[in-house]
Design a protein around this motif. Sequence first.
Motif, mmCIF file in Angstrom:
data_model
loop_
_atom_site.group_PDB
_atom_site.id
_atom_site.type_symbol
_atom_site.label_atom_id
_atom_site.label_comp_id
_atom_site.label_asym_id
_atom_site.label_seq_id
_atom_site.Cartn_x
_atom_site.Cartn_y
_atom_site.Cartn_z
ATOM 1 N N LYS A 11 -33.897 -3.913 24.284
ATOM 2 C CA LYS A 11 -33.374 -4.905 25.219
ATOM 3 C C LYS A 11 -34.521 -5.678 25.850
ATOM 4 N N ARG A 12 -34.534 -6.951 25.578
ATOM 5 C CA ARG A 12 -35.482 -7.835 26.256
ATOM 6 C C ARG A 12 -34.671 -8.786 27.125
ATOM 7 N N TYR A 13 -34.854 -8.674 28.456
ATOM 8 C CA TYR A 13 -34.141 -9.592 29.354
ATOM 9 C C TYR A 13 -34.679 -10.997 29.151
ATOM 10 N N THR A 14 -33.799 -11.947 29.273
ATOM 11 C CA THR A 14 -34.170 -13.338 29.068
ATOM 12 C C THR A 14 -35.161 -13.788 30.134
ATOM 13 N N ALA A 15 -36.185 -14.501 29.713
ATOM 14 C CA ALA A 15 -37.148 -15.044 30.662
ATOM 15 C C ALA A 15 -36.465 -16.100 31.523
ATOM 16 N N ALA A 20 -41.176 -13.484 33.385
ATOM 17 C CA ALA A 20 -41.265 -13.437 31.929
ATOM 18 C C ALA A 20 -40.144 -12.530 31.413
ATOM 19 N N GLY A 21 -39.797 -12.646 30.135
ATOM 20 C CA GLY A 21 -38.774 -11.775 29.581
ATOM 21 C C GLY A 21 -39.265 -10.338 29.583
ATOM 22 N N LYS A 22 -38.511 -9.478 30.285
ATOM 23 C CA LYS A 22 -38.954 -8.085 30.433
ATOM 24 C C LYS A 22 -38.420 -7.247 29.273
ATOM 25 N N LEU A 23 -39.306 -6.491 28.601
ATOM 26 C CA LEU A 23 -38.896 -5.580 27.532
ATOM 27 C C LEU A 23 -38.476 -4.266 28.191
ATOM 28 N N ALA A 24 -37.187 -4.123 28.461
ATOM 29 C CA ALA A 24 -36.700 -2.975 29.235
ATOM 30 C C ALA A 24 -36.448 -1.761 28.341
#
Length: 229
Positions: A11-15, A20-24
Amino acid sequence: APAIRIRDLVKRYTATGKSAGKLALDGVSFDVPQGQIFGLLGPNGAGKSTLINTLAGLVTKTSGQVEIWGHDIDHDVRNAKASIGIVPQEIVFDPFFTPAEVLNNQAGLYGVPKSMRRTMELLRAVHLADKANAYARSLSGGMKRRLLIAKAMVHSPPVLVLDEPTAGVDVELRRQLWELVSEMNHDGVTVVLTTHYLEEAEQLCDRIAIINHGKLIANKPTRELVDMA
Ligand code: ADP
Ligand code: ADP
């Protein structure tokens, strides 16, 4: 089949303008065996809620595969949804509804026939039978948490998932909730819970997975994990 099967979950949250897009979740794979209490342990920001919210359909995964009770959450949504009950971290109830009404509304949402007998059975299971017709605003925090658990069980799912069920609660209530979770598990429900308390995971869980910075760094029977520490 395992109760839950997760493979290469990302899951990468949208920037946004601000962040920035967070790689959760960074390629998470594990199985939750049927019949167990499975703990997902990790510090704040590790990715626990993101994982739970992905199971709940609240977060759209970037890639990877999730099956609940053998049902793929992308291709078999109806059966996946029917197989899981989610207890969210936040307590949200309309203050003017009673526990009986909350459970009846939930039954409606899940296409479960409304039945006062079933409602009372659920309320008894969470030790709230005497509060069936009290307004939700008059319930204590602990009672509200127990009502949330009953709400998640309305459609009798085989899997119950709780996001930080005891975050910010006192010792007495924590023990009550542990007991309740154990009772549900004794009745045959597979339980997944997230926590950042090692003690909670040790006391309650058959198996513990540790997540940090979006990666699974351990996944072992509780006894083996405790022996290592
Ligand atoms: P918390 O659990 O810390 O109270 P929430 O998860 O309720 O925060 O998030 C509040 C809002 O902020 C939501 O819209 C959520 O999508 C967004 N949000 C949460 N964490 C972040 C983050 N690290 N970066 C950007 N937005 C975030
Ligand atoms: P945990 O539940 O273990 O505390 P989360 O899954 O809430 O962890 O958060 C994992 C990471 O993703 C954190 O860095 C968090 O800030 C970020 N995050 C969570 N929700 C959002 C969101 N809606 N938008 C952007 N980033 C988020």
